[in-house]
Design an enzyme around this catalytic site. Structure first.
Site, PDB file in Angstrom:
ATOM      1  N   ASN A  12       0.875  -1.183   0.000  1.00 24.09           N
ATOM      2  CA  ASN A  12       0.000   0.000   0.000  1.00 24.09           C
ATOM      3  C   ASN A  12       0.906   1.225   0.000  1.00 24.09           C
ATOM      4  O   ASN A  12       1.501   1.554   1.018  1.00 24.09           O
ATOM      5  CB  ASN A  12      -0.897  -0.028   1.252  1.00 24.09           C
ATOM      6  CG  ASN A  12      -1.697   1.254   1.409  1.00 24.09           C
ATOM      7  OD1 ASN A  12      -1.824   2.037   0.466  1.00 24.09           O
ATOM      8  ND2 ASN A  12      -2.231   1.469   2.597  1.00 24.09           N
ATOM      9  N   TRP A  13       0.974   1.880  -1.154  1.00 21.80           N
ATOM     10  CA  TRP A  13       1.911   3.004  -1.273  1.00 21.80           C
ATOM     11  C   TRP A  13       1.373   4.309  -0.694  1.00 21.80           C
ATOM     12  O   TRP A  13       2.097   5.305  -0.656  1.00 21.80           O
ATOM     13  CB  TRP A  13       2.282   3.225  -2.742  1.00 21.80           C
ATOM     14  CG  TRP A  13       3.195   2.172  -3.293  1.00 21.80           C
ATOM     15  CD1 TRP A  13       3.700   1.083  -2.636  1.00 21.80           C
ATOM     16  CD2 TRP A  13       3.714   2.111  -4.626  1.00 21.80           C
ATOM     17  NE1 TRP A  13       4.505   0.358  -3.483  1.00 21.80           N
ATOM     18  CE2 TRP A  13       4.528   0.960  -4.710  1.00 21.80           C
ATOM     19  CE3 TRP A  13       3.579   2.909  -5.761  1.00 21.80           C
ATOM     20  CZ2 TRP A  13       5.199   0.592  -5.881  1.00 21.80           C
ATOM     21  CZ3 TRP A  13       4.240   2.551  -6.923  1.00 21.80           C
ATOM     22  CH2 TRP A  13       5.045   1.407  -6.975  1.00 21.80           C
ATOM     23  N   HIS A 113      -9.570   1.262   4.463  1.00 17.82           N
ATOM     24  CA  HIS A 113      -8.290   1.459   5.162  1.00 17.82           C
ATOM     25  C   HIS A 113      -8.502   2.455   6.306  1.00 17.82           C
ATOM     26  O   HIS A 113      -9.269   3.411   6.179  1.00 17.82           O
ATOM     27  CB  HIS A 113      -7.227   1.972   4.193  1.00 17.82           C
ATOM     28  CG  HIS A 113      -5.867   1.980   4.807  1.00 17.82           C
ATOM     29  ND1 HIS A 113      -5.447   2.994   5.646  1.00 17.82           N
ATOM     30  CD2 HIS A 113      -4.857   1.088   4.761  1.00 17.82           C
ATOM     31  CE1 HIS A 113      -4.228   2.714   6.068  1.00 17.82           C
ATOM     32  NE2 HIS A 113      -3.843   1.564   5.550  1.00 17.82           N
ATOM     33  N   GLU A 190      -5.697  -4.843  10.294  1.00  9.08           N
ATOM     34  CA  GLU A 190      -4.668  -3.831  10.535  1.00  9.08           C
ATOM     35  C   GLU A 190      -4.994  -3.073  11.823  1.00  9.08           C
ATOM     36  O   GLU A 190      -5.782  -2.120  11.789  1.00  9.08           O
ATOM     37  CB  GLU A 190      -4.622  -2.837   9.378  1.00  9.08           C
ATOM     38  CG  GLU A 190      -4.247  -3.457   8.050  1.00  9.08           C
ATOM     39  CD  GLU A 190      -3.616  -2.427   7.131  1.00  9.08           C
ATOM     40  OE1 GLU A 190      -2.488  -2.662   6.687  1.00  9.08           O
ATOM     41  OE2 GLU A 190      -4.226  -1.388   6.878  1.00  9.08           O
ATOM     42  N   GLY A 196       2.187   2.362  10.677  1.00  5.63           N
ATOM     43  CA  GLY A 196       3.133   3.461  10.546  1.00  5.63           C
ATOM     44  C   GLY A 196       3.780   3.873  11.856  1.00  5.63           C
ATOM     45  O   GLY A 196       4.413   4.919  11.939  1.00  5.63           O
ATOM     46  N   SER A 236       3.130  -2.033  10.318  1.00  7.29           N
ATOM     47  CA  SER A 236       4.583  -2.078  10.553  1.00  7.29           C
ATOM     48  C   SER A 236       5.214  -3.430  10.211  1.00  7.29           C
ATOM     49  O   SER A 236       6.104  -3.892  10.932  1.00  7.29           O
ATOM     50  CB  SER A 236       4.907  -1.661  11.983  1.00  7.29           C
ATOM     51  OG  SER A 236       4.459  -0.328  12.215  1.00  7.29           O
ATOM     52  N   GLY A 257       2.833  -1.114   4.235  1.00  5.37           N
ATOM     53  CA  GLY A 257       2.918   0.288   3.850  1.00  5.37           C
ATOM     54  C   GLY A 257       4.366   0.701   3.636  1.00  5.37           C
ATOM     55  O   GLY A 257       4.967   0.439   2.591  1.00  5.37           O
TER      56      GLY A 257
HETATM   57  P1  PGA Z   1       2.713   0.347   7.588  1.00 11.63           P
HETATM   58  O1  PGA Z   1       1.276   0.579   6.869  1.00 11.63           O
HETATM   59  O2  PGA Z   1       3.239  -0.966   7.057  1.00 11.63           O
HETATM   60  O3  PGA Z   1       3.539   1.521   7.148  1.00 11.63           O
HETATM   61  O4  PGA Z   1       2.463   0.305   9.036  1.00 11.63           O
HETATM   62  C1  PGA Z   1       0.372  -0.477   6.678  1.00 11.63           C
HETATM   63  C2  PGA Z   1      -0.883   0.021   6.042  1.00 11.63           C
HETATM   64  O5  PGA Z   1      -1.311   1.149   6.324  1.00 11.63           O
HETATM   65  O6  PGA Z   1      -1.510  -0.674   5.216  1.00 11.63           O
END
Ligand code: PGA
Length: 279
Positions: A12-13, A113, A190, A196, A236, A257
């Site tokens: 997921n960019w 999301h 998630e 993040g 993460s 992400g």
């Molecule tokens: P992250 O994001 O891997 O940077 O925690 C995951 C996501 O939001 O799908």
């Protein structure tokens, strides 16, 4: 290791990578994919390991073009949109329809999301409209669910997951072709507190939530469909924690992400997942 539903790795960019950067990403990915061993390539070829990228809207066409020009294994990757409107057309300033994405041959759409829920008012009800509409239009859906830190601390994780799943996934979904087999619908668990932040759910915490989701799917759609729908973990995910997460029986891959933004990092995740399948 036997993973009955295979492994899916999705990048997921978010709002990263312009068109030029997207082209650069895929060109580097293609040239660096020689790090993948024959066993890794076999996992991709046999579709036990599937790769999906969700670039930003304006980079979708550039991404598709690079993938079409690429050779195996990049050629086999799929591309999805991070969002779309449920209506086919209409007075919805700033939105994009499934019909517009179909013209580009986009196969996946991400729904629900937590960043869309948090910043753009996406609700379980709007997710339901999107899921029904996109499935009827022929798309594949990756539907995201997960609790916030506060909700977890208050012991509300299961209630939140139940609300998110029961509103957005009506029972009639199972009659849409390809849904029952797990080819067109996948769930991503998630936990919002892990996105993040560098905080990952432990493999045990994640497996516990995945088991709960699988049980919900069983109660709603029956044993067969619950056994086929992939449930990915997101929050993460990196090379050093991917393996311990996907070793768990109910974790069928990852939605990544930050660690999906660089080709070498994402290729490492791919080789880690392929090695687990080989083991
Ligand atoms: P992250 O994001 O891997 O940077 O925690 C995951 C996501 O939001 O799908």
């Amino acid at each position: 290791m036997n993973k009955p539903r295979g492994i899916r790795l999705a990048g997921n960019w978010k709002m990263f990578h312009t068109q030029a950067e997207t082209r650069q990403f895929f060109r580097s990915f293609q040239s660096q994919s020689s790090i993948l061993q024959p066993g890794h390539l076999k996992a991709i070829e046999s579709k036990h390991l599937r790769i999906i990228f969700f670039p930003p809207l304006l980079s979708l066409a550039a991404g598709l073009d690079e993938i079409h020009k690429a050779t195996f294994p990049l050629r086999q990757a799929e591309i999805g949109a991070q969002n779309a409107h449920w209506e086919m057309s209409g007075a919805f300033t700033g939105e994009v329809s499934g019909a517009m994405l179909q013209e580009l041959s986009i196969s996946w759409i991400l729904v629900g999301h937590s960043e869309r829920r948090q910043y753009f008012g996406e609700s379980n009800e709007s997710c339901q409209k999107k899921i029904l509409s996109f499935l009827q239009q022929g798309f594949k859906i990756l539907y995201c669910v997960g609790e916030t830190q506060k909700q977890r601390e208050k012991g509300q994780t299961y209630d939140i997951l139940t609300e998110q799943l029961s509103t957005a996934l009506p029972v009639e979904l199972s009659s849409i072709p390809g849904v029952e087999t797990g080819d067109r619908l996948a769930i991503a668990y998630e936990p919002v507190w892990a996105i993040g932040t560098g905080l990952t759910a432990t493999p045990e915490q994640a497996e516990d939530a995945h088991q709960f989701i699988r049980k919900f799917l069983w109660d709603r759609f029956g044993m067969k469909m619950a056994g086929q729908l992939p449930v990915l973990y997101g929050g993460s995910v990196k090379t050093d924690n991917l393996q311990s997460l996907i070793q768990k029986p109910n974790i069928d891959g990852a939605l990544v992400g930050g660690a999906s933004l660089k080709p070498d990092g994402f290729l490492k995740l791919i080789s880690t997942a392929a090695e687990l399948l080989e083991a």
